[in-house]
Design an enzyme around this catalytic site. Sequence first.
Site, PDB file in Angstrom:
ATOM      1  CG  HIS A  58      -2.468  31.459 -11.504  1.00 28.41           C
ATOM      2  ND1 HIS A  58      -1.812  31.000 -12.612  1.00 28.41           N
ATOM      3  CD2 HIS A  58      -2.728  30.363 -10.755  1.00 28.41           C
ATOM      4  CE1 HIS A  58      -1.671  29.694 -12.543  1.00 28.41           C
ATOM      5  NE2 HIS A  58      -2.219  29.278 -11.409  1.00 28.41           N
ATOM      6  CD  GLU A  59      -3.571  30.698  -6.722  1.00 29.09           C
ATOM      7  OE1 GLU A  59      -4.439  29.809  -6.643  1.00 29.09           O
ATOM      8  OE2 GLU A  59      -2.396  30.464  -7.080  1.00 29.09           O
ATOM      9  CG  ASP A  71      -2.149  25.196 -12.037  1.00 31.96           C
ATOM     10  OD1 ASP A  71      -2.152  24.736 -10.877  1.00 31.96           O
ATOM     11  OD2 ASP A  71      -2.153  26.407 -12.306  1.00 31.96           O
ATOM     12  N   GLY A 124       0.605   2.807   7.667  1.00 33.37           N
ATOM     13  CA  GLY A 124       0.611   2.027   8.908  1.00 33.37           C
ATOM     14  C   GLY A 124       1.105   0.597   8.746  1.00 33.37           C
ATOM     15  N   PRO A 145       2.732   4.862   0.934  1.00 34.59           N
ATOM     16  CG  PRO A 145       4.429   6.199   0.089  1.00 34.59           C
ATOM     17  CD  PRO A 145       3.123   5.597  -0.269  1.00 34.59           C
ATOM     18  N   GLY A 146       3.194   5.506   4.448  1.00 32.70           N
ATOM     19  CA  GLY A 146       2.603   6.147   5.630  1.00 32.70           C
ATOM     20  C   GLY A 146       1.217   5.668   5.998  1.00 32.70           C
ATOM     21  CG  HIS A 194      -6.616  27.810  -9.996  1.00 31.23           C
ATOM     22  ND1 HIS A 194      -6.564  26.881 -11.009  1.00 31.23           N
ATOM     23  CD2 HIS A 194      -5.328  28.161  -9.744  1.00 31.23           C
ATOM     24  CE1 HIS A 194      -5.292  26.689 -11.351  1.00 31.23           C
ATOM     25  NE2 HIS A 194      -4.528  27.463 -10.610  1.00 31.23           N
ATOM     26  N   GLY A 197       0.816  -1.209   0.000  1.00 29.68           N
ATOM     27  CA  GLY A 197       0.000   0.000   0.000  1.00 29.68           C
ATOM     28  C   GLY A 197       0.841   1.247   0.000  1.00 29.68           C
TER      29      GLY A 197
HETATM   30  P1  ATP Z   1       6.256   3.369   4.556  1.00 26.71           P
HETATM   31  O1  ATP Z   1       5.631   2.600   3.449  1.00 26.71           O
HETATM   32  O2  ATP Z   1       6.665   4.750   4.127  1.00 26.71           O
HETATM   33  O3  ATP Z   1       7.330   2.628   5.297  1.00 26.71           O
HETATM   34  P2  ATP Z   1       4.272   2.686   6.528  1.00 26.71           P
HETATM   35  O4  ATP Z   1       3.025   2.294   5.810  1.00 26.71           O
HETATM   36  O5  ATP Z   1       5.116   1.594   7.084  1.00 26.71           O
HETATM   37  O6  ATP Z   1       5.106   3.690   5.623  1.00 26.71           O
HETATM   38  P3  ATP Z   1       4.174   3.594   9.219  1.00 26.71           P
HETATM   39  O7  ATP Z   1       5.651   3.682   9.378  1.00 26.71           O
HETATM   40  O8  ATP Z   1       3.499   2.415   9.816  1.00 26.71           O
HETATM   41  O9  ATP Z   1       3.826   3.681   7.679  1.00 26.71           O
HETATM   42  O10 ATP Z   1       3.483   4.918   9.739  1.00 26.71           O
HETATM   43  C1  ATP Z   1       4.205   6.115   9.944  1.00 26.71           C
HETATM   44  C2  ATP Z   1       3.578   6.919  11.070  1.00 26.71           C
HETATM   45  O11 ATP Z   1       2.295   7.389  10.648  1.00 26.71           O
HETATM   46  C3  ATP Z   1       3.314   6.085  12.303  1.00 26.71           C
HETATM   47  O12 ATP Z   1       4.383   6.148  13.183  1.00 26.71           O
HETATM   48  C4  ATP Z   1       2.070   6.723  12.883  1.00 26.71           C
HETATM   49  O13 ATP Z   1       2.407   7.827  13.687  1.00 26.71           O
HETATM   50  C5  ATP Z   1       1.330   7.255  11.679  1.00 26.71           C
HETATM   51  N1  ATP Z   1       0.294   6.315  11.193  1.00 26.71           N
HETATM   52  C6  ATP Z   1       0.239   5.763   9.958  1.00 26.71           C
HETATM   53  N2  ATP Z   1      -0.850   5.004   9.825  1.00 26.71           N
HETATM   54  C7  ATP Z   1      -1.499   5.044  11.001  1.00 26.71           C
HETATM   55  C8  ATP Z   1      -2.684   4.434  11.484  1.00 26.71           C
HETATM   56  N3  ATP Z   1      -3.426   3.642  10.722  1.00 26.71           N
HETATM   57  N4  ATP Z   1      -3.052   4.701  12.769  1.00 26.71           N
HETATM   58  C9  ATP Z   1      -2.317   5.509  13.551  1.00 26.71           C
HETATM   59  N5  ATP Z   1      -1.184   6.114  13.146  1.00 26.71           N
HETATM   60  C10 ATP Z   1      -0.778   5.888  11.893  1.00 26.71           C
END
Ligand code: ATP
Length: 497
Positions: A336-337, A411, A115, A112-113, A340, A110
């Site tokens: 410009h803004e 844009d 979880g 990045p970021g 939009h 999935g």
């Molecule tokens: P990457 O693919 O970049 O490694 P990842 O999917 O492993 O990212 P995490 O490292 O698990 O992402 O999440 C980064 C931070 O974002 C976590 O430390 C947390 O603070 C926050 N976070 C991400 N998803 C959640 C979630 N579902 N619930 C709570 N906090 C979350």
Amino acid sequence: MRKYALEIAIGFVPVLLVFLFVIGINVLPVLFLAVIGAAVFYTARGKGKLTAFSSGKNRSEVADSSFTFDQIGGQERAKQELVEALDFLVKRDQIAKLGIRPLKGILLAGPPGTGKTLLAKAAAQYTDSVYVAASGSEFVEMYVGVGAGRIRDLFKEARTKAKKAGKESAVIFIDEIEVIGGKRDGGQHREYDQTLNQLLTEMDGIHANESPRILLIAATNRKEMLDSALLRPGRFDRHIGVELPDKKGRLHILNIHASNKPMDDEVKMERIADQTYSFSGAQLESVMNEAAIYAMRVNDPVITEQHLIMAIDKVLLGETTDRETSIEERERVALHELGHAIMAELMRPGSVSQVALTPRGGTLGYVRHQPQQDQYLYTTPFLHSQIMIALGGAAAEEMFYGDRSTGSRGDFEQAMNIVKTLVESGLTSLGIVDSSMMTPQKWADISREILDELMAKTKNLLEEQRNVFQSSLQTLIKEESIDGESFRSMLKLYSAA
Ligand code: ATP
């Protein structure tokens, strides 16, 4: 034989050296080179050990193993699928009775970021395992064989730690698995192949009755890049999608990260969840953190909704900057803004929430739109209207100056991405096409066809609103920002004039 290779080498090499010495061959240069080679190899290998060890060491302590699924917001389906998969590890007797093959690898895929790392940590807690983590990039080295050695060390470390901690299992988490697990099409470095082969060998060596049991969890943002040998049954055969959270998920994540912060009673977290459409968990965490920083800056004891809105803008666009702009530049940015904003109101009435002339991140101004509903399907008219809103800025500049500026680069990028979606979804005059069959010329032709037509429409629509531009320009330059309601009143008043 391979197992005893080191012992055989230790016995054979000195005998060979003595023999060469006796028959009169000078072995010193060979000896010297061998020592340097071994030093280089072991330093690299040792570095691997250190990285793998330190990451494992930092993350596998008791504190981390206490991270639970309840601390992860949203991701209900992913959590449920993961728990089901982990039950294979937890309910050992049942699994043995039924003769079920042990689960060796789970792949979390999935954006990045979202979880994925948190899910792996919670999996370790759920199965009462030690947690050892590494990233795919830690296994990449110039020297052939070093990555493979690090993989061996990682598995060894997991087993040792589990034994030391008295646990029956260990979870090894490898982030960015695509770095070492990319398709082996012969095009990449031999070192990568060896590292991947070693990983496959280690996975094949995992048995149901071994103690401690190893479970491998890997994460990737690019599942399509992975080698099929990694994904076949018996290896990473459980694939769990970890997607961007929907509104309910966003609300849950925001509440989790608000739980250790003093929030103003007036804050309606639902509204913040609405405003953060398409944010990842990591971005939501950042919003809560930035809001707390804004509160601290103005000595507010609690975090207010205003702090949260400012934090959303910061996470989306970057921090406000003190960039000094000339009057002419400000006027161009304002027009410009407004281009939009007017297009956004014409296409989707009530959708503008703010027009601002504040320099932020790389932009000199921006339009903030009202939150969108979570939406997964888009029609042609919707996508065309999105393109027209994106082209509104450049169209306005052409109307008033007869030329355009570099301010429209982002844009156009956005508009081109939508064109790509239209083509790939079979929503253009080309009909249903496989995008891999599209030549650059064909892409250029279809983009021109769509964008020229929509640009002409946009200009016509904006031309009818010339009055609105002229009347609201000075207000925007003076006030630096106009909120959605005031902007709509101006639009109503002046477009009729
Ligand atoms: P990457 O693919 O970049 O490694 P990842 O999917 O492993 O990212 P995490 O490292 O698990 O992402 O999440 C980064 C931070 O974002 C976590 O430390 C947390 O603070 C926050 N976070 C991400 N998803 C959640 C979630 N579902 N619930 C709570 N906090 C979350």
